[in-house]
Design an enzyme around this catalytic site. Structure first.
Site, short mmCIF file in Angstrom:
data_model
loop_
_atom_site.label_atom_id
_atom_site.label_comp_id
_atom_site.label_asym_id
_atom_site.label_seq_id
_atom_site.Cartn_x
_atom_site.Cartn_y
_atom_site.Cartn_z
N CYS A 131 -20.37 -1.43 -2.40
CA CYS A 131 -20.54 -2.18 -3.66
C CYS A 131 -21.79 -1.80 -4.44
O CYS A 131 -21.69 -1.34 -5.58
CB CYS A 131 -20.55 -3.67 -3.36
SG CYS A 131 -18.97 -4.31 -2.78
N ASP A 157 0.85 -1.18 0.00
CA ASP A 157 0.00 0.00 0.00
C ASP A 157 0.89 1.24 0.00
O ASP A 157 1.97 1.23 0.60
CB ASP A 157 -0.92 0.02 1.22
CG ASP A 157 -2.17 0.86 0.99
OD1 ASP A 157 -3.25 0.28 0.77
OD2 ASP A 157 -2.06 2.11 1.03
N ARG A 211 -20.03 4.29 3.71
CA ARG A 211 -20.20 4.69 2.31
C ARG A 211 -21.64 4.48 1.84
O ARG A 211 -22.17 3.38 1.89
CB ARG A 211 -19.22 3.91 1.42
CG ARG A 211 -17.80 4.40 1.52
CD ARG A 211 -16.84 3.53 0.76
NE ARG A 211 -16.61 2.25 1.43
CZ ARG A 211 -15.72 1.35 1.02
NH1 ARG A 211 -15.00 1.57 -0.07
NH2 ARG A 211 -15.56 0.21 1.69
N THR A 257 -13.22 -4.63 -8.44
CA THR A 257 -14.40 -4.68 -9.30
C THR A 257 -14.23 -3.69 -10.43
O THR A 257 -14.14 -2.48 -10.20
CB THR A 257 -15.66 -4.34 -8.48
OG1 THR A 257 -15.79 -5.28 -7.41
CG2 THR A 257 -16.91 -4.41 -9.35
#
Length: 437
Positions: free
Chosen positions: A263, A30, A335, A122
């Site tokens: 998602c 990261d 989120r 994704t």
């Protein structure tokens, strides 16, 4: 096998920890030095049940490491997973692939031999083609295969989902890459987890199609809940009645304030944009997105109506206790949480909001700074004119309802998750309303 995971967010960290628990040698990369330092100190950047223990045990065993040095992490890897974020691009709803392509370029510069590069993020249909193009252009003459391997992890149950998956989808027609991926997932063969090999573009579309379908089920039952309220039916019984049909199934048929999270909102939008690009509109998904957005605002109006403001009467100056802020239990993810729209509609009406959530308050404070955060449900309800259950955390399922009502200025409860039987709430003295009942 030696596995490199690019990205140590939700997907990368959970996947990396689980792969290491399978016995693979895993290094998670990261760019965020603070995050890597925290992980090395055993501090998790997200709340996911069991993740801290899983990470600690595999770090101690020497199978899991963390670094900011991508080049060193990529050298000698058998499989390199790209697990960076693909948020909705501001302004148009397309998936933002800048992190994916940036990671791809860095990987290309670091590759030192044959390798399989796997998109775990994704991504829209065709992204793997672009990743392959970048690698072929920048990585020299090493044999490189690009594979799509979408994740199907539920927040709050991600470790179990990874280790006992319904299916593993692998998009590649390259025989060498197929064998590498079989070796990566070999420990799951004991669980007889089905592995579906498809073309890469098919694999990319499967993830979007799956999430859009689940979002459709949620939105469908929410609209049926509204109809239940109008005709005097009970949506919980309707859900059970249709869910017992094994062609339909009971999952994702729980009425509530709308879907949120990392998602469904972004993936339904990205699917719409892909369909738009290819001039093949998916009108059902268009309706799902629109209905879900509308529903969150409608839940705010439902609370205002319960306060007595449904006929235009002012509710300005009243206080509402909001229980649950995250989009679902067992996560700290805020989120696109329904609470964001609900709280904003209450604030817009001049209502003061007091809130509690077991895990989400620190993140919520950065997103909703104008509300009061409380130590528990009873503190939030103290002197409130109504209490609203927005997220069905277990700690809200067994509240002392009489004690709760006694602390309030007015015992009004709006149960947006149908946690309590109406009779129980009314027996405790609440004026009670719920969803579809």
């Amino acid at each position: 096998m030696r596995i490199t995971m690019i990205g140590s967010g939700y997907v990368g960290l959970v996947s990396g920890a689980c792969f290491s628990d399978f016995g693979h040698d895993v290094i998670c990369v990261d760019k965020d030095e603070t995050k890597i330092a925290a992980l090395e100190a055993g501090k998790m950047p997200i709340f996911e049940p069991g993740l801290d223990t899983l990470v600690a045990s595999n770090v101690a065993a020497g199978r899991l490491r963390f670094t900011t040095d991508l080049k060193a992490a990529v050298a000698g890897a058998d499989a390199i997973f790209i697990a960076v974020g693909t948020p909705s691009r501001r302004g148009d709803g397309h998936a933002d692939l800048s992190y994916v392509f940036a990671a791809t370029r860095e990987i290309a510069e670091a590759i030192d031999g044959p390798v399989v590069v796997v998109t775990k993020s994704t991504v829209p249909v065709g992204t793997g083609d672009k990743v392959e193009e970048i690698l072929n252009e920048l990585a020299g003459d090493f044999p490189i295969a690009v594979v799509s391997n979408p994740e199907f992890l539920r927040e709050g149950a991600a470790i179990g989902d990874f280790k006992r998956p319904d299916r593993i989808v692998i998009g590649t027609e390259d025989s060498r890459a197929q064998q590498v991926m079989r070796d990566v997932y070999r420990p799951l063969y004991l669980n007889e987890s089905p592995i579906l090999f498809t073309g890469r573009r098919t694999s990319e579309l499967i993830k979007y199609a799956a999430n859009a379908f689940l979002a459709t089920k949620i939105t469908f039952i929410n609209e049926i809940a509204d109809l239940c309220e109008a005709v005097g039916a009970n949506v919980k019984d309707v859900s059970r009645g249709i869910g017992l049909d094994n062609r339909i199934g009971s999952k994702f048929l729980h009425a509530g304030p709308g879907y949120g999270g990392s998602c469904f909102p972004k993936d339904t939008l990205a699917l719409l944009k892909t369909a738009e690009d290819y001039e093949t509109p998916v009108r059902i998904v268009e309706a799902v997105v629109q209905v879900n957005d509308t529903r969150k605002r409608a839940m705010g109006r439902k609370v205002i109506a319960a306060l007595g403001g449904g006929d235009g009467t002012s509710v300005r100056g009243k206080t509402v206790a909001v229980l649950g802020l995250t989009f679902k239990p067992n996560t700290d993810d805020m989120r696109d949480a329904p609470s964001l729209a609900i709280v904003q509609s209450l604030l817009d009406a001049g209502i003061m909001v007091r809130a509690h959530d077991p895990e989400g308050m620190e993140i919520a404070k950065t997103m909703m700074p104008d509300i009061t955060y409380c130590s528990d449900a009873y503190a939030a309800a103290q002197g409130a004119d109504a209490v609203v259950i927005v997220t069905e955390w277990n700690i809200y399922r067994a509240l002392d309802l009489k004690r709760l009502a006694a602390t309030m200025a007015a015992p009004v409860m709006v149960d947006l998750r149908n946690v309590y039987p109406p009779s129980d709430a009314e027996r405790a003295g609440f004026a009670y309303s719920s969803i579809g009942r």
